[in-house]
Design a protein around this motif. Structure first.
Motif, PDB file in Angstrom:
ATOM      1  N   GLN A 175      -0.197 -10.375 -16.744  1.00  0.00           N
ATOM      2  CA  GLN A 175       0.982 -10.745 -15.972  1.00  0.00           C
ATOM      3  C   GLN A 175       0.624 -11.717 -14.853  1.00  0.00           C
ATOM      4  OE1 GLN A 175       3.134  -7.350 -14.499  1.00  0.00           O
ATOM      5  NE2 GLN A 175       4.730  -8.582 -13.568  1.00  0.00           N
ATOM      6  N   TYR A 176      -0.502 -11.484 -14.207  1.00  0.00           N
ATOM      7  CA  TYR A 176      -0.977 -12.391 -13.158  1.00  0.00           C
ATOM      8  C   TYR A 176      -1.223 -13.785 -13.724  1.00  0.00           C
ATOM      9  CZ  TYR A 176      -4.172 -14.661  -9.924  1.00  0.00           C
ATOM     10  OH  TYR A 176      -4.784 -15.582  -9.106  1.00  0.00           O
ATOM     11  N   VAL A 177      -1.951 -13.857 -14.820  1.00  0.00           N
ATOM     12  CA  VAL A 177      -2.285 -15.144 -15.439  1.00  0.00           C
ATOM     13  C   VAL A 177      -1.022 -15.866 -15.911  1.00  0.00           C
ATOM     14  CG1 VAL A 177      -3.473 -16.239 -17.395  1.00  0.00           C
ATOM     15  CG2 VAL A 177      -4.633 -14.473 -16.053  1.00  0.00           C
ATOM     16  N   MET A 189       0.837  -1.177   0.000  1.00  0.00           N
ATOM     17  CA  MET A 189       0.000   0.000   0.000  1.00  0.00           C
ATOM     18  C   MET A 189       0.881   1.239   0.000  1.00  0.00           C
ATOM     19  SD  MET A 189      -3.262  -0.851   0.271  1.00  0.00           S
ATOM     20  CE  MET A 189      -4.503  -0.442   1.434  1.00  0.00           C
ATOM     21  N   THR A 190       0.473   2.198  -0.741  1.00  0.00           N
ATOM     22  CA  THR A 190       1.173   3.480  -0.754  1.00  0.00           C
ATOM     23  C   THR A 190       0.169   4.576  -0.432  1.00  0.00           C
ATOM     24  OG1 THR A 190       0.772   3.777  -3.103  1.00  0.00           O
ATOM     25  CG2 THR A 190       2.840   2.712  -2.482  1.00  0.00           C
ATOM     26  N   THR A 191       0.674   5.711  -0.082  1.00  0.00           N
ATOM     27  CA  THR A 191      -0.204   6.827   0.240  1.00  0.00           C
ATOM     28  C   THR A 191      -0.280   7.740  -0.959  1.00  0.00           C
ATOM     29  OG1 THR A 191       0.498   6.679   2.535  1.00  0.00           O
ATOM     30  CG2 THR A 191      -0.618   8.699   1.876  1.00  0.00           C
ATOM     31  N   SER A 192      -1.506   8.090  -1.343  1.00  0.00           N
ATOM     32  CA  SER A 192      -1.679   8.982  -2.490  1.00  0.00           C
ATOM     33  C   SER A 192      -1.437  10.422  -2.058  1.00  0.00           C
ATOM     34  CB  SER A 192      -3.087   8.828  -3.069  1.00  0.00           C
ATOM     35  OG  SER A 192      -4.040   9.324  -2.148  1.00  0.00           O
ATOM     36  N   SER A 249      -3.394  12.722  -1.808  1.00  0.00           N
ATOM     37  CA  SER A 249      -4.452  13.237  -0.957  1.00  0.00           C
ATOM     38  C   SER A 249      -4.371  12.661   0.443  1.00  0.00           C
ATOM     39  CB  SER A 249      -5.820  12.925  -1.573  1.00  0.00           C
ATOM     40  OG  SER A 249      -6.011  11.525  -1.622  1.00  0.00           O
ATOM     41  N   GLY A 250      -3.383  11.796   0.698  1.00  0.00           N
ATOM     42  CA  GLY A 250      -3.208  11.224   2.016  1.00  0.00           C
ATOM     43  C   GLY A 250      -3.957   9.921   2.211  1.00  0.00           C
ATOM     44  N   ASN A 251      -4.710   9.457   1.220  1.00  0.00           N
ATOM     45  CA  ASN A 251      -5.453   8.203   1.328  1.00  0.00           C
ATOM     46  C   ASN A 251      -4.570   7.048   0.890  1.00  0.00           C
ATOM     47  OD1 ASN A 251      -7.800   9.573   2.081  1.00  0.00           O
ATOM     48  ND2 ASN A 251      -8.439   9.817  -0.062  1.00  0.00           N
ATOM     49  N   SER A 252      -4.791   5.898   1.502  1.00  0.00           N
ATOM     50  CA  SER A 252      -4.060   4.697   1.082  1.00  0.00           C
ATOM     51  C   SER A 252      -4.721   4.130  -0.159  1.00  0.00           C
ATOM     52  CB  SER A 252      -4.078   3.638   2.192  1.00  0.00           C
ATOM     53  OG  SER A 252      -3.318   4.092   3.279  1.00  0.00           O
ATOM     54  N   ALA A 253      -3.912   3.691  -1.102  1.00  0.00           N
ATOM     55  CA  ALA A 253      -4.438   3.083  -2.332  1.00  0.00           C
ATOM     56  C   ALA A 253      -3.544   1.927  -2.727  1.00  0.00           C
ATOM     57  CB  ALA A 253      -4.487   4.120  -3.457  1.00  0.00           C
ATOM     58  N   ALA A 254      -4.144   0.892  -3.253  1.00  0.00           N
ATOM     59  CA  ALA A 254      -3.354  -0.258  -3.697  1.00  0.00           C
ATOM     60  C   ALA A 254      -2.767   0.064  -5.062  1.00  0.00           C
ATOM     61  CB  ALA A 254      -4.237  -1.498  -3.781  1.00  0.00           C
ATOM     62  N   THR A 255      -1.432   0.069  -5.132  1.00  0.00           N
ATOM     63  CA  THR A 255      -0.771   0.320  -6.410  1.00  0.00           C
ATOM     64  C   THR A 255       0.042  -0.871  -6.871  1.00  0.00           C
ATOM     65  OG1 THR A 255       1.109   1.300  -5.285  1.00  0.00           O
ATOM     66  CG2 THR A 255      -0.641   2.802  -6.030  1.00  0.00           C
ATOM     67  N   ASP A 256       0.048  -1.947  -6.083  1.00  0.00           N
ATOM     68  CA  ASP A 256       0.844  -3.120  -6.411  1.00  0.00           C
ATOM     69  C   ASP A 256       0.025  -4.204  -7.117  1.00  0.00           C
ATOM     70  OD1 ASP A 256       2.951  -1.861  -5.219  1.00  0.00           O
ATOM     71  OD2 ASP A 256       2.733  -2.890  -3.308  1.00  0.00           O
ATOM     72  N   VAL A 257      -1.054  -3.829  -7.759  1.00  0.00           N
ATOM     73  CA  VAL A 257      -1.895  -4.786  -8.456  1.00  0.00           C
ATOM     74  C   VAL A 257      -1.283  -5.081  -9.818  1.00  0.00           C
ATOM     75  CG1 VAL A 257      -4.186  -5.202  -9.427  1.00  0.00           C
ATOM     76  CG2 VAL A 257      -3.963  -3.964  -7.273  1.00  0.00           C
ATOM     77  N   LEU A 258      -1.090  -6.385 -10.083  1.00  0.00           N
ATOM     78  CA  LEU A 258      -0.516  -6.804 -11.361  1.00  0.00           C
ATOM     79  C   LEU A 258      -1.555  -6.683 -12.469  1.00  0.00           C
ATOM     80  CD1 LEU A 258       1.285 -10.124 -10.368  1.00  0.00           C
ATOM     81  CD2 LEU A 258       2.356  -7.937 -10.892  1.00  0.00           C
TER      82      LEU A 258
END
Length: 172
Positions: free
Chosen positions: A19-21, A1-4, A6-15
């Motif tokens: 690539q996932y498949v 998780m990283t902080t955007s 705006s200070g909100n946490s957002a998931a940026t590590d989504v493949l």
């Protein structure tokens, strides 16, 4: 998780989906059909391309359902459209002989009459012969893994059940 910003946490590590498949495990699959005669002997086919006998069936092709494989292989190997019934066995097979792990499905072909057996047509030279065998006789013609799976499949057919196996041996 990283902080955007705006200070909100957002998931940026989504493949990305591709690539996932691409990273998912691959398993080989095969499907076969257990046909029996009135004496509860099992139908085996003698392939021309290997020494051990098999039940009618084969490898599941890309974008093919296991039950479709079973039906296709019965037509190819026995020259007849015979009903492929309910699922008898799901068998997990560990990697062996340079082959990756896999899953084998065995479907119920039911009991063949003498007339149905006489009308089988072995085409294309892939199958040299087809005949019924007791489990003991089958054990001398098939690989040990299939011998175990045949025992589980015949029991499942008698019980009206679907069984889970690992390396041919019933686990549930």
């Amino acid at each position: 998780m990283t902080t955007s910003s705006s200070g909100n946490s957002a998931a940026t590590d989504v493949l990305p989906v591709e690539q996932y498949v691409a990273g998912l495990a691959r398993k080989r699959m095969a499907a076969g059909v257990l046909f029996r005669d009135p004496a509860e002997r099992v139908l085996l086919v003698e392939p021309s391309y290997k020494p051990n006998w098999e039940i009618p069936g084969g490898a599941v092709e890309a974008d093919e359902a296991p039950w479709a494989t079973a039906q296709r292989e019965v037509i190819e190997e026995l020259g007849r459209h015979l009903a492929v019934g309910r699922l008898l066995v799901v068998d997990y097979v560990r990697p062996q002989d340079s082959r990756p792990e896999g899953v084998v499905f065995v479907f119920d072909g039911g009991v063949l009459t003498e007339d149905e057996t006489a009308s089988l047509v072995l085409r294309d030279g892939e199958i040299l012969s087809a005949s019924f065998h007791t489990l003991e006789q089958a054990g001398a013609r098939v690989k040990p893994l299939l011998a175990e799976r045949l025992c589980a499949a015949l029991t499942a057919a008698r019980e009206g059940a679907t069984v889970l196996c690992e390396q041919g041996r019933r686990i549930a």
